[in-house]
Design a protein around this motif. Structure first.
Motif, short mmCIF file in Angstrom:
data_model
loop_
_atom_site.label_atom_id
_atom_site.label_comp_id
_atom_site.label_asym_id
_atom_site.label_seq_id
_atom_site.Cartn_x
_atom_site.Cartn_y
_atom_site.Cartn_z
N ILE A 1 25.56 58.60 65.25
CA ILE A 1 26.10 57.34 64.72
C ILE A 1 25.01 56.29 64.54
CG2 ILE A 1 27.68 55.44 65.18
CD1 ILE A 1 29.53 57.42 66.55
N ASP A 2 24.14 56.15 65.56
CA ASP A 2 23.07 55.15 65.44
C ASP A 2 22.13 55.43 64.28
OD1 ASP A 2 24.14 53.78 67.54
OD2 ASP A 2 22.69 54.46 69.04
N PRO A 3 21.66 56.69 64.07
CA PRO A 3 20.84 56.95 62.88
C PRO A 3 21.57 56.65 61.57
CG PRO A 3 20.55 58.72 64.46
CD PRO A 3 21.66 57.85 64.98
N ILE A 4 22.87 56.94 61.51
CA ILE A 4 23.64 56.63 60.31
C ILE A 4 23.61 55.12 60.03
CG2 ILE A 4 25.97 56.53 59.33
CD1 ILE A 4 25.00 59.27 59.09
N LYS A 5 23.83 54.34 61.09
CA LYS A 5 23.81 52.88 60.93
C LYS A 5 22.44 52.40 60.45
CE LYS A 5 27.29 51.85 64.50
NZ LYS A 5 27.51 51.22 65.85
N GLU A 6 21.37 52.95 61.02
CA GLU A 6 20.03 52.54 60.64
C GLU A 6 19.72 52.92 59.19
OE1 GLU A 6 17.77 50.75 62.25
OE2 GLU A 6 19.22 50.43 63.86
N ILE A 7 20.17 54.10 58.77
CA ILE A 7 19.94 54.54 57.39
C ILE A 7 20.64 53.60 56.42
CG2 ILE A 7 20.47 56.36 55.73
CD1 ILE A 7 20.00 58.38 57.99
N ILE A 8 21.85 53.18 56.77
CA ILE A 8 22.61 52.30 55.88
C ILE A 8 22.01 50.89 55.84
CG2 ILE A 8 24.85 51.15 55.56
CD1 ILE A 8 26.15 53.68 56.72
N SER A 9 21.64 50.37 57.02
CA SER A 9 21.19 48.97 57.10
C SER A 9 19.73 48.79 56.70
CB SER A 9 21.41 48.44 58.52
OG SER A 9 20.62 49.17 59.46
N ASP A 10 18.86 49.73 57.02
CA ASP A 10 17.43 49.59 56.74
C ASP A 10 16.81 50.96 56.53
OD1 ASP A 10 14.83 48.80 56.47
OD2 ASP A 10 14.58 48.11 58.55
N THR A 11 16.98 51.49 55.32
CA THR A 11 16.54 52.85 55.02
C THR A 11 15.05 53.04 55.25
OG1 THR A 11 18.28 53.10 53.37
CG2 THR A 11 16.44 54.65 53.26
N ASN A 12 14.24 52.14 54.68
CA ASN A 12 12.79 52.28 54.83
C ASN A 12 12.36 52.13 56.28
OD1 ASN A 12 12.52 52.68 52.10
ND2 ASN A 12 12.01 50.54 51.64
N LEU B 1 24.30 61.86 45.06
CA LEU B 1 23.54 60.74 44.50
C LEU B 1 22.88 59.90 45.59
CD1 LEU B 1 25.70 59.62 41.43
CD2 LEU B 1 23.60 60.98 41.47
N PRO B 2 23.63 59.50 46.65
CA PRO B 2 22.94 58.80 47.74
C PRO B 2 21.88 59.67 48.41
CG PRO B 2 25.32 58.50 47.91
CD PRO B 2 25.08 59.55 46.87
N SER B 3 22.11 60.97 48.49
CA SER B 3 21.13 61.86 49.12
C SER B 3 19.83 61.90 48.32
CB SER B 3 21.71 63.27 49.26
OG SER B 3 22.82 63.27 50.15
N LEU B 4 19.94 61.85 46.98
CA LEU B 4 18.73 61.85 46.15
C LEU B 4 17.91 60.59 46.37
CD1 LEU B 4 20.07 63.31 42.76
CD2 LEU B 4 18.65 64.45 44.47
N TYR B 5 18.61 59.45 46.50
CA TYR B 5 17.89 58.20 46.78
C TYR B 5 17.20 58.28 48.14
CZ TYR B 5 17.04 53.44 48.31
OH TYR B 5 16.45 52.32 48.81
N LEU B 6 17.89 58.82 49.13
CA LEU B 6 17.30 58.94 50.46
C LEU B 6 16.13 59.91 50.45
CD1 LEU B 6 20.54 58.94 52.66
CD2 LEU B 6 18.88 57.09 52.41
N LEU B 7 16.24 60.99 49.65
CA LEU B 7 15.11 61.92 49.52
C LEU B 7 13.88 61.21 48.94
CD1 LEU B 7 16.57 65.31 48.19
CD2 LEU B 7 15.39 64.91 50.35
N TYR B 8 14.13 60.37 47.94
CA TYR B 8 13.04 59.60 47.35
C TYR B 8 12.39 58.69 48.40
CZ TYR B 8 10.98 55.61 44.91
OH TYR B 8 10.13 54.60 44.51
N SER B 9 13.21 57.98 49.17
CA SER B 9 12.68 57.06 50.19
C SER B 9 11.94 57.80 51.28
CB SER B 9 13.83 56.23 50.79
OG SER B 9 14.46 55.45 49.81
N SER B 10 12.52 58.90 51.77
CA SER B 10 11.88 59.65 52.86
C SER B 10 10.57 60.28 52.40
CB SER B 10 12.82 60.74 53.38
OG SER B 10 13.07 61.72 52.40
N THR B 11 10.52 60.78 51.17
CA THR B 11 9.29 61.38 50.65
C THR B 11 8.19 60.32 50.52
OG1 THR B 11 10.58 63.00 49.42
CG2 THR B 11 8.29 62.70 48.75
N GLN B 12 8.57 59.14 50.04
CA GLN B 12 7.62 58.06 49.85
C GLN B 12 7.00 57.63 51.19
OE1 GLN B 12 9.30 54.58 48.03
NE2 GLN B 12 7.32 53.80 47.33
#
Length: 541
Positions: free
Chosen positions: A348-359, A494-505
């Motif tokens: 749950i905590d990682p989910i919250k962090e991903i939503i609130s501050d992905t980078n 679609l959200p997963s693709l954005y997160l893949l972009y952010s995590s790769t960067q």
């Protein structure tokens, strides 16, 4: 003061839940509870009948009786894969020798002596020669299976009702109690022995010096030896004990069925070991639970009974057996440090962090997360949620609305309990692994210095929205139109693709252009896989 009391009450409640989760028998208790509820839903009028419940307990007899001995053996740090074959050989010896005219008391005593000597032989080979119990008991399993074929000459041996001895009746016969419709008409004697050995086994393990020596031997053999415990003797006695109980269970099963065949006992050893581990016995020794072993055996008996009541026969029993064995190992591993906070801290905590501050979250992963243990736990919890929600939705909608459901090999009913976890876990594993392989190949082309674990970390956390996969699965299974299913799938990918972009960067320290290029290449590779798969499927159809 009221606030303090409320806080203490909340802490007490969480503490009680944590203690329950840390109990050795938690897996078996939960499984039995779920299966009892399921059996009531499937066919309450038959499932809850006295005769059926007694039959279920009777069906635990062989597994539980052998399991008590296996519990002692595994507590001391060893195990025996030959118990199913030994059980069959002992039943075959009693049937054939009694059939040729030997007195039944002499035959039973001789077979029990043979079992004790067999256990002694195995124990000596493993403890004195230093051979691993896995190899030795696989060898003796095969040896005894061949011996059973020789003894029976490939045929089924039977004991007729007109020649049925009293001693066999007291070991595993069926007592006639009454004939009225409201009465329990028959009572299997095996139930009495199952309970009696349970009480005796509990006393030996938890109340005697030998039980403590067994636990000490399995927990830390070197320390046990330094304190003067003869660990070899402890293990040898436990090998003899499990052999004796396997022989007794084989004779009891012969007494109940009045027959023994070349296939008797096949697979019993795996069910016994799974029951013992589900019941809370540590795979690596040192801890065990006799009541847990009985509950573990009850899990398999309930499963088989519910499958029959659901009209599935035993076709899926092997599937459920495999699931239970894997679950047993998983429960055993997690039980070493199980915490109710896993759900909040690691999901749950990682989910919250991903939503609130992905980078910010992926920067934390890059600097503080070592290895893939935490990401794998995150993925496992998410997959369990998908499986549970899908299963509940399919069951409730099928019960309330009667909607047909068909997705891959999954269909509504009891069968979904076995097939749905298989589909969801394999699908999620394939999705994450192939995506990680494709993405890592892509970032290698652009020149990353990070290893595959880093890529896998990013992929797992990037697929956090995959917890919503139950939506396209359900809609597809209920035959909704394609665009509706596609929209539901887009909510995940679609959200997963954005997160893949952010995590790769961030994880690979790539530029925006290179990160986007890597994700696009991954999508293209996935598209090729999907096109190829659909082409092959259409060719078959």
């Amino acid at each position: 003061m009221a606030e303090v009391d409320a806080s203490v009450s909340r802490d007490s409640g969480l503490g009680s839940v944590s203690r329950l989760l840390q109990s050795r028998e938690v897996g078996a208790i939960l499984a039995v509870s779920v299966l009892l509820a399921l059996g009531t839903i499937v066919r309450a009028d038959v499932f809850l009948s006295t005769d059926n419940l007694v039959g279920i307990v009777r069906n635990t007899a062989v597994t539980a009786i052998i399991g008590y001995g296996m519990t002692m053996l595994m507590v001391s740090g060893e195990f025996d894969l030959s118990v199913g074959s030994l059980m069959a050989v002992c039943g075959a010896l009693v049937a054939t020798m009694y059939g040729t005219g030997y007195p039944i008391l002499f035959v039973v005593l001789l077979v029990l002596l043979f079992a004790a000597l067999y256990g002694l032989f195995q124990g000596l080979m493993i403890t004195k020669l230093g051979l691993p119990s896995l190899i030795v008991t696989i060898g003796t399993l095969t040896l005894l299976r061949g011996a059973n074929l020789v003894i029976l000459q490939g045929q089924t041996a039977t004991i007729g009702s007109d020649n049925y001895p009293d001693l066999l009746f007291y070991i595993g016969g069926v007592a006639e109690l009454g004939s009225g419709p409201a009465l329990l008409q028959q009572f299997p004697i095996q139930i009495v022995w199952t309970i009696a050995f349970l009480v005796l086994g509990y006393y030996v393990l938890n109340r005697t010096a030998f039980g403590y020596r067994s636990m000490f031997t399995g927990g830390n053999q070197e320390s046990a030896q330094r304190t003067g415990i003869k660990t070899d003797h402890v293990k040898i006695i436990n090998f003899m004990l499990v052999a004796l109980l396997a022989a007794f269970a084989g004779i009891g099963q012969l007494a109940f069925t009045q027959a023994v065949s070349p296939s008797t006992g096949q697979g019993t050893e795996l069910i016994v070991i799974a029951s013992v581990v589900i019941g809370g016995t540590n795979l690596f020794g040192g801890e065990g639970s006799m009541p847990g072993t009985f509950l573990g055996a009850l899990v398999f008996a309930l499963t088989q009974n519910i499958l029959v009541l659901a009209g599935l026969g035993v076709r899926l029993f092997q599937v459920f057996t495999g699931i239970f064995i894997i679950s047993a190992v998983l429960i055993e591993v997690l039980s070493r440090d199980v915490r109710i906070e896993y759900l909040t801290d690691d999901y749950i905590d990682p989910i919250k962090e991903i939503i609130s501050d992905t980078n910010g979250f992926f920067k934390y992963v890059r600097s503080d997360v070592q290895g893939i243990d935490e990401p794998l736990l995150f993925a496992t919890i998410g997959t369990l949620i998908v499986t549970f929600v899908t299963l509940v939705a399919v069951t409730v909608v099928d019960f309330a609305l009667g909607w047909g459901f068909s997705f891959a090999i999954v269909s509504p009913g009891v069968a979904a309990l076995g097939t749905l976890p298989l589909v969801t876990f394999m699908s999620m594993a394939g999705l994450l692994l192939l995506t990680a392989i494709f993405l890592h190949a892509s970032v290698k082309i652009i020149g990353t210095r990070r290893d595959f674990d880093t890529t896998l970390q990013g992929v797992i956390y990037s697929f956090a929205p995959a917890v919503l996969l139950f939506l396209p699965i359900l809609l597809s299974g209920w035959d909704f139109i394609g665009p509706v299913v596609a929209i539901a799938a887009a909510l995940v990918f679609l959200p997963s693709l954005y997160l893949l972009y952010s995590s790769t960067q961030i994880l690979h320290e790539a530029s925006s252009r290179n990160a986007a290029l890597s994700v696009v290449m991954t999508v293209i590779l996935w598209a090729l896989v999907i096109v190829f798969t659909l082409t092959q499927i259409s060719a078959v159809n």
